[in-house]
Design an enzyme around this catalytic site. Structure first.
Site, PDB file in Angstrom:
ATOM      1  CD  GLU A  10      64.709  42.371  23.086  1.00  0.00           C
ATOM      2  OE1 GLU A  10      65.437  41.934  23.570  1.00  0.00           O
ATOM      3  OE2 GLU A  10      65.080  41.474  21.780  1.00  0.00           O
ATOM      4  CD  GLU A  34      69.151  44.306  21.742  1.00  0.00           C
ATOM      5  OE1 GLU A  34      70.130  44.130  22.032  1.00  0.00           O
ATOM      6  OE2 GLU A  34      68.602  45.180  22.243  1.00  0.00           O
TER       7      GLU A  34
HETATM    8  C1  FCB Z   1      68.715  42.078  24.516  1.00  0.00           C
HETATM    9  C2  FCB Z   1      68.464  41.352  23.804  1.00  0.00           C
HETATM   10  C3  FCB Z   1      67.617  40.281  23.907  1.00  0.00           C
HETATM   11  C4  FCB Z   1      67.537  39.271  25.454  1.00  0.00           C
HETATM   12  C5  FCB Z   1      67.642  40.741  26.053  1.00  0.00           C
HETATM   13  C6  FCB Z   1      68.228  40.622  27.367  1.00  0.00           C
HETATM   14  O1  FCB Z   1      70.058  43.256  23.881  1.00  0.00           O
HETATM   15  O2  FCB Z   1      67.897  41.129  22.338  1.00  0.00           O
HETATM   16  O3  FCB Z   1      68.177  38.861  23.106  1.00  0.00           O
HETATM   17  O4  FCB Z   1      69.005  38.713  25.818  1.00  0.00           O
HETATM   18  O5  FCB Z   1      68.766  41.599  25.842  1.00  0.00           O
END
Ligand code: FCB
Length: 456
Positions: free
Chosen positions: A352, A163
């Protein structure tokens, strides 16, 4: 059959969020250690000094992963455990920790996915200018090479950066994440360019130094606009908005993804960001465009748009929200996967997805989190819809395996499938853990079963 055979059912974590042990075995400091010392920077003065204590409890955590039936585990390496000053001297003890973890995962038949950088930038490199310094690309490549030489015979899946929109946007522009800078556009876009360059150099280092042929990607935020209806005009509007760059905002896909996958900055972005665009040297885009094996992204929600209306639609009053106040939008998985596959033409991996909730250990000793089950079930069914339409999706990583340090939010946001009692470190698998176990065991078929009947 819904999910492909060998689908990678996973869960993800990141070093600073779970490890703790910040002063052990020669780890160097990072910008997150510094940021947490700033009064008011993190909720309630929390920090990652102990976190989920994974550095000491990793054996127990791998045993839980095995119990869950996980096929893949995504974790990050703390750069400053391996190179305490960020560059130069290698700390063998730091490397040994990850070596043991990888061995344990492989013994449990869990495929390791390593993220090289998940925000814990070495403090010593920050003092030398951090991402503003063009040398950061070389520093990152050297670090990648050290890790690849140690783990690249066993580990096949790699992600370079997590990210960049967040660690540049929140960290260097808004000042609400480490290193807490509020830079102007010229500096922000220069730092962003260096992260892209670091990614490309990192890919090259992995290819040069891994003994087993590596499969490499990276994990940007996937931001998607959803069509308000199935009408072709709304779908077109959503696709266009998904791939547009607006001036005054870093929150887009293409400024970050087009250089990596297509070898060029998007023309609308170059116009929108003028006159602050970064200096791009000969060969930079070729480096940034080093070929990748899959298209990975992190995704939690999306906005709805309608043809002819430039702004996203307002949420209806009372729309479901997670504890983070993020809207619950299951179709984001379907549309993101479709749009990204169309544009970038690579197999897709969700690195994620998940939600934070108000989870605690109930009087019966269990953690009841029906919202997480419902959330994940709805999102996964949307993912399955895209797969059924022919999109090549290879894996899904739930964020997160266990409750952990949620950056500026400290410990008040619990995203885990496993509850962590921070004062004692005690782990309690939540109901969602038992549910996800069934999903994995049936390769997704249990998504059609009433969740209530799947465990207890
Ligand atoms: C993302 C991050 C991760 C975590 C989630 C909730 O932005 O990559 O580390 O904090 O959000």
């Amino acid at each position: 059959m819904s999910f492909p055979k060998n689908f990678l059912w996973g869960a993800a974590t990141a070093a600073y969020q779970v490890e703790g042990a910040v002063n052990e075995d020669g780890r160097g400091r990072t910008v997150w250690d510094l940021f947490c010392e700033r009064p008011g920077a993190v909720w309630s003065g929390h920090n990652g000094a102990v976190a989920s204590d994974h550095y000491h409890r990793w054996r127990e955590d791998v045993a839980l992963m095995r119990q869950l039936g996980l096929r893949a585990y995504r974790f990050s390496i703390a750069w400053s455990r391996v190179l305490p000053e960020g560059t130069g001297r290698v700390n063998l003890k730091g490397l040994a920790f990850y070596d043991r973890l990888v061995d344990a995962l492989l013994a449990a038949h869990i495929e390791p996915f390593i993220t090289l950088f998940h925000w814990d930038y070495p403090a010593e490199l920050y003092y030398r200018g951090g991402w503003l310094n063009r040398d950061s690309a070389d520093w990152f490549a050297d670090y990648a090479a050290v890790v690849a030489r140690k783990l690249g015979d066993q580990v096949r899946h790699w992600l370079t950066l997590n990210e960049p929109q967040c660690f540049i946007g929140l960290g260097h522009q808004d000042g609400i994440h480490a290193p807490g800078l509020k830079l102007g556009w010229t500096e922000v876009l220069r730092a962003a360019h260096h992260t892209l360059l670091a990614h490309g150099r990192g890919v090259q280092a992995l290819r040069a130094h891994c003994r087993a042929r590596p499969r490499i990607g990276w994990a940007p935020v996937g931001m998607v606009k959803l069509p308000a209806s199935n009408r072709a005009s709304d779908v077109r509007a959503a696709r266009e908005a998904t791939f547009a760059v607006r001036s005054g905002s870093l929150w887009n896909n293409t400024w970050w993804m087009d250089p990596v996958y297509l070898g060029r900055y998007p023309a609308d972005g170059w116009k929108a960001y003028a006159p602050y665009t970064p200096p791009v040297r000969d060969g930079d885009l070729k480096t940034i465009h080093s070929p990748l094996d899959f298209f990975a992204f992190n995704i939690y929600h999306g906005d709805f748009v309608r043809a002819g209306q430039p702004e996203p639609l307002r949420w209806p009053e009372g729309n479901p929200l997670t504890l983070f106040y993020w809207p619950v939008t299951p179709p984001c998985l379907y549309w993101a996967v479709r749009f990204f596959a169309e544009r970038y033409r690579l197999p897709i991996i969700i690195t994620e997805n998940g939600m934070s909730g108000v989870d605690w250990v109930a009087e019966d000793g269990r953690v009841h989190d029906p919202q997480r089950i419902d959330f994940t079930r709805r999102y996964l069914r949307e993912l399955r819809r895209a797969i059924a339409e022919g999109v090549d999706v290879r894996g899904y990583f739930h964020w997160t395996l266990l409750d952990n340090f949620e950056w500026a939010e400290g410990y008040r946001q619990r995203f885990g499938l496993i509850h962590v009692d921070y004062p004692t470190g005690r782990r309690t698998p939540k109901d969602s853990f038992h549910w996800y176990r069934q999903i994995i065991a049936t390769n997704g078929d249990a998504l059609d079963t009433d969740p209530k009947t799947l465990f207890h």
